[in-house]
Design a protein around this motif. Structure first.
Motif, PDB file in Angstrom:
ATOM      1  N   GLY A  21      28.816  38.220  35.038  1.00  0.00           N
ATOM      2  CA  GLY A  21      29.235  37.359  36.139  1.00  0.00           C
ATOM      3  C   GLY A  21      30.024  36.185  35.595  1.00  0.00           C
ATOM      4  N   PHE A  22      30.905  35.654  36.410  1.00  0.00           N
ATOM      5  CA  PHE A  22      31.745  34.546  35.987  1.00  0.00           C
ATOM      6  C   PHE A  22      31.869  33.564  37.148  1.00  0.00           C
ATOM      7  CE2 PHE A  22      36.014  32.617  35.784  1.00  0.00           C
ATOM      8  CZ  PHE A  22      35.904  31.950  34.581  1.00  0.00           C
ATOM      9  N   LYS A  23      31.551  32.288  36.887  1.00  0.00           N
ATOM     10  CA  LYS A  23      31.582  31.274  37.929  1.00  0.00           C
ATOM     11  C   LYS A  23      32.512  30.139  37.520  1.00  0.00           C
ATOM     12  CE  LYS A  23      26.646  32.047  38.886  1.00  0.00           C
ATOM     13  NZ  LYS A  23      25.329  31.382  39.000  1.00  0.00           N
ATOM     14  N   THR A  24      33.255  29.624  38.464  1.00  0.00           N
ATOM     15  CA  THR A  24      34.100  28.474  38.188  1.00  0.00           C
ATOM     16  C   THR A  24      34.309  27.675  39.460  1.00  0.00           C
ATOM     17  OG1 THR A  24      36.206  27.754  37.212  1.00  0.00           O
ATOM     18  CG2 THR A  24      36.279  29.683  38.633  1.00  0.00           C
ATOM     19  N   GLU A  25      34.595  26.398  39.288  1.00  0.00           N
ATOM     20  CA  GLU A  25      34.955  25.536  40.416  1.00  0.00           C
ATOM     21  C   GLU A  25      36.369  25.043  40.185  1.00  0.00           C
ATOM     22  OE1 GLU A  25      30.848  23.799  42.217  1.00  0.00           O
ATOM     23  OE2 GLU A  25      31.850  22.565  40.719  1.00  0.00           O
ATOM     24  N   VAL A  26      37.217  25.228  41.177  1.00  0.00           N
ATOM     25  CA  VAL A  26      38.630  24.926  40.996  1.00  0.00           C
ATOM     26  C   VAL A  26      39.213  24.284  42.244  1.00  0.00           C
ATOM     27  CG1 VAL A  26      39.052  26.766  39.328  1.00  0.00           C
ATOM     28  CG2 VAL A  26      39.261  27.258  41.762  1.00  0.00           C
ATOM     29  N   ILE A  27      40.346  23.627  42.044  1.00  0.00           N
ATOM     30  CA  ILE A  27      41.238  23.244  43.136  1.00  0.00           C
ATOM     31  C   ILE A  27      42.553  23.934  42.809  1.00  0.00           C
ATOM     32  CG2 ILE A  27      42.376  21.386  44.387  1.00  0.00           C
ATOM     33  CD1 ILE A  27      40.262  19.491  43.302  1.00  0.00           C
ATOM     34  N   PHE A  28      42.934  24.913  43.585  1.00  0.00           N
ATOM     35  CA  PHE A  28      44.152  25.648  43.290  1.00  0.00           C
ATOM     36  C   PHE A  28      45.372  24.800  43.610  1.00  0.00           C
ATOM     37  CE2 PHE A  28      41.108  29.153  44.079  1.00  0.00           C
ATOM     38  CZ  PHE A  28      41.212  29.776  42.840  1.00  0.00           C
ATOM     39  N   GLU A  29      46.278  24.735  42.646  1.00  0.00           N
ATOM     40  CA  GLU A  29      47.504  23.958  42.833  1.00  0.00           C
ATOM     41  C   GLU A  29      48.436  24.634  43.835  1.00  0.00           C
ATOM     42  OE1 GLU A  29      51.263  22.240  40.159  1.00  0.00           O
ATOM     43  OE2 GLU A  29      49.634  23.381  39.212  1.00  0.00           O
ATOM     44  N   HIS A  30      48.372  25.968  43.902  1.00  0.00           N
ATOM     45  CA  HIS A  30      49.230  26.736  44.803  1.00  0.00           C
ATOM     46  C   HIS A  30      48.367  27.649  45.670  1.00  0.00           C
ATOM     47  CE1 HIS A  30      52.385  25.395  42.129  1.00  0.00           C
ATOM     48  NE2 HIS A  30      51.837  26.026  41.111  1.00  0.00           N
ATOM     49  N   ARG A  62      45.795  26.069  48.888  1.00  0.00           N
ATOM     50  CA  ARG A  62      45.830  25.078  47.812  1.00  0.00           C
ATOM     51  C   ARG A  62      45.067  23.824  48.216  1.00  0.00           C
ATOM     52  NH1 ARG A  62      50.034  21.004  48.162  1.00  0.00           N
ATOM     53  NH2 ARG A  62      51.169  21.158  50.144  1.00  0.00           N
ATOM     54  N   ASN A  63      44.760  23.014  47.215  1.00  0.00           N
ATOM     55  CA  ASN A  63      44.143  21.693  47.399  1.00  0.00           C
ATOM     56  C   ASN A  63      42.820  21.746  48.163  1.00  0.00           C
ATOM     57  OD1 ASN A  63      46.093  20.317  45.985  1.00  0.00           O
ATOM     58  ND2 ASN A  63      47.299  19.759  47.787  1.00  0.00           N
ATOM     59  N   GLN A  64      42.067  22.831  47.992  1.00  0.00           N
ATOM     60  CA  GLN A  64      40.746  22.940  48.585  1.00  0.00           C
ATOM     61  C   GLN A  64      39.713  23.117  47.477  1.00  0.00           C
ATOM     62  OE1 GLN A  64      40.087  22.700  52.008  1.00  0.00           O
ATOM     63  NE2 GLN A  64      42.253  22.104  52.013  1.00  0.00           N
ATOM     64  N   LEU A  65      38.657  22.328  47.514  1.00  0.00           N
ATOM     65  CA  LEU A  65      37.583  22.515  46.548  1.00  0.00           C
ATOM     66  C   LEU A  65      36.948  23.880  46.773  1.00  0.00           C
ATOM     67  CD1 LEU A  65      35.932  18.985  46.738  1.00  0.00           C
ATOM     68  CD2 LEU A  65      37.174  19.926  44.806  1.00  0.00           C
ATOM     69  N   PRO A  77      34.610  47.116  36.531  1.00  0.00           N
ATOM     70  CA  PRO A  77      34.812  45.697  36.228  1.00  0.00           C
ATOM     71  C   PRO A  77      35.330  44.936  37.432  1.00  0.00           C
ATOM     72  CG  PRO A  77      36.647  46.982  35.400  1.00  0.00           C
ATOM     73  CD  PRO A  77      35.631  47.983  35.904  1.00  0.00           C
ATOM     74  N   HIS A  78      35.231  43.615  37.364  1.00  0.00           N
ATOM     75  CA  HIS A  78      35.890  42.774  38.358  1.00  0.00           C
ATOM     76  C   HIS A  78      37.383  42.772  38.021  1.00  0.00           C
ATOM     77  CE1 HIS A  78      37.530  39.076  40.053  1.00  0.00           C
ATOM     78  NE2 HIS A  78      36.561  39.154  40.949  1.00  0.00           N
ATOM     79  N   LYS A  79      38.200  43.265  38.943  1.00  0.00           N
ATOM     80  CA  LYS A  79      39.621  43.426  38.660  1.00  0.00           C
ATOM     81  C   LYS A  79      40.424  43.042  39.891  1.00  0.00           C
ATOM     82  CE  LYS A  79      42.718  46.856  36.524  1.00  0.00           C
ATOM     83  NZ  LYS A  79      42.789  48.250  35.986  1.00  0.00           N
ATOM     84  N   ALA A  80      41.458  42.218  39.698  1.00  0.00           N
ATOM     85  CA  ALA A  80      42.243  41.754  40.838  1.00  0.00           C
ATOM     86  C   ALA A  80      43.645  41.361  40.419  1.00  0.00           C
ATOM     87  CB  ALA A  80      41.553  40.557  41.500  1.00  0.00           C
ATOM     88  N   VAL A  81      44.581  41.531  41.342  1.00  0.00           N
ATOM     89  CA  VAL A  81      45.944  41.032  41.181  1.00  0.00           C
ATOM     90  C   VAL A  81      46.070  39.751  41.989  1.00  0.00           C
ATOM     91  CG1 VAL A  81      48.387  41.449  41.683  1.00  0.00           C
ATOM     92  CG2 VAL A  81      46.962  43.313  40.809  1.00  0.00           C
ATOM     93  N   ALA A  82      46.633  38.713  41.379  1.00  0.00           N
ATOM     94  CA  ALA A  82      46.809  37.428  42.059  1.00  0.00           C
ATOM     95  C   ALA A  82      48.276  37.020  42.008  1.00  0.00           C
ATOM     96  CB  ALA A  82      45.948  36.350  41.412  1.00  0.00           C
ATOM     97  N   MET A  83      48.786  36.589  43.154  1.00  0.00           N
ATOM     98  CA  MET A  83      50.164  36.124  43.270  1.00  0.00           C
ATOM     99  C   MET A  83      50.143  34.670  43.737  1.00  0.00           C
ATOM    100  SD  MET A  83      53.191  37.622  45.752  1.00  0.00           S
ATOM    101  CE  MET A  83      53.380  39.174  44.865  1.00  0.00           C
ATOM    102  N   HIS A  84      50.724  33.771  42.943  1.00  0.00           N
ATOM    103  CA  HIS A  84      50.780  32.356  43.290  1.00  0.00           C
ATOM    104  C   HIS A  84      51.990  32.106  44.184  1.00  0.00           C
ATOM    105  CE1 HIS A  84      48.032  30.717  39.939  1.00  0.00           C
ATOM    106  NE2 HIS A  84      47.875  32.020  40.008  1.00  0.00           N
ATOM    107  N   LEU A  85      51.742  31.559  45.371  1.00  0.00           N
ATOM    108  CA  LEU A  85      52.822  31.196  46.288  1.00  0.00           C
ATOM    109  C   LEU A  85      53.088  29.701  46.098  1.00  0.00           C
ATOM    110  CD1 LEU A  85      51.656  33.163  49.456  1.00  0.00           C
ATOM    111  CD2 LEU A  85      53.024  33.969  47.512  1.00  0.00           C
ATOM    112  N   THR A  86      54.000  29.391  45.189  1.00  0.00           N
ATOM    113  CA  THR A  86      54.231  28.001  44.821  1.00  0.00           C
ATOM    114  C   THR A  86      54.972  27.246  45.918  1.00  0.00           C
ATOM    115  OG1 THR A  86      56.370  28.423  43.771  1.00  0.00           O
ATOM    116  CG2 THR A  86      54.392  28.698  42.402  1.00  0.00           C
TER     117      THR A  86
END
Length: 269
Positions: A21-30, A62-65, A77-86
């Motif tokens: 398992g993998f845990k993180t807390e982020v605020i996505f810039e995009h 973006r900008n959400q805790l 496995p946990h596998k995903a494609v992510a696309m950043h919409l800048t």
């Protein structure tokens, strides 16, 4: 290797995690568009918790805790494609395409589960990951624009999010903190998201709560943890991260100092 990330452009990546398992807390810039290939993801925000499985497609604003918890599942496995919409790409897009309706940002997670058009768009990127080749910039721009166009065709309200380019303005500090205290962020980030410098954030916090942010945050997190364990019968190991602590030993020590007894004693009563 438990965690691997492959990029075909700075804004398009494939991640794979094979640990427990993998845990993180982020605020996505995009804004991030995610196609979930396998495993399970739990996304926790102030007002809602979302769980996603294989085939799900979702858009994180973006900008959400945000707390993100990733798990392998069913032997995959946990596998995903992510696309950043800048912001830059979106500004360029909306300079050429008129937004539909009034721009009122809705900071929610959008779900587009197993949508064939979006899945086809994102699946077409997989050969580039397999070949280990970078996606030519002109093709990357086309694929990202295709994804934006499909999102708008599926959900007309998404323009309210994607075409909103405002940065956080000064907002009511008490309302924000009461909804977001469980997110383990720096004081700088709390200040930014409430539209304040660090010094102004600390000053306004003192006026509002008559204590320091660190003391108030610790007490609120411990009180929430106590409720989750005593009323919902959740174990400390399942609670400490979600309420804002970095590790179990720190949580247990702080809990005992505050309440006068260790968290495990709640299950012996």
């Amino acid at each position: 290797m438990e965690f691997e990330t492959k990029y075909i452009t700075p804004d398009i990546k494939l991640s794979e995690f094979k640990g427990k398992g993998f845990k993180t807390e982020v605020i996505f810039e995009h804004h991030i568009l995610v196609w979930f290939i396998s495993g399970e993801t739990k996304i926790i925000q102030a007002d809602a918790t979302y769980t996603f499985h294989s085939g799900d497609i979702f858009l994180i604003p973006r900008n959400q805790l945000t707390t993100v918890i990733n798990y392998p599942k069913d032997g995959a496995p946990h596998k995903a494609v992510a696309m950043h919409l800048t912001k830059e790409r979106l500004k360029d897009f909306y300079a050429r395409h008129k937004a539909v309706g009034r721009i009122v940002s809705q900071p929610k997670v959008y779900r587009f589960s197993k949508h064939p058009l979006l899945e086809s768009c994102l699946a077409s990127l997989i050969p580039y990951f397999d070949l280990g080749e970078n996606l030519p910039p002109d093709i990357a721009a086309i694929k990202i624009e295709e994804a934006i166009s499909i999102l708008r065709s599926i959900d007309k309200s998404v323009d309210g999010l994607l075409a909103d380019f405002e940065e956080p303005g000064k907002i009511n500090l008490s309302d924000f903190m009461e909804r977001h205290f469980m997110f383990n962020m720096t004081m700088d980030r709390f200040g930014y998201l409430t539209g304040r410098s660090l010094a102004t954030f600390r000053r306004d916090f003192k006026k509002t709560y008559h204590t320091t942010p660190q003391k108030w945050l610790t007490e609120k997190r411990l009180q929430l943890a106590h409720y989750e364990m005593s009323e919902k019968k959740r174990k400390p190991i399942d609670v400490y991260f979600e309420v804002g602590f970095e590790n179990l030993s720190h949580f247990s020590s702080a809990f005992k100092n505050y309440f006068g007894y260790p968290p495990n004693s709640l299950f012996n009563k």
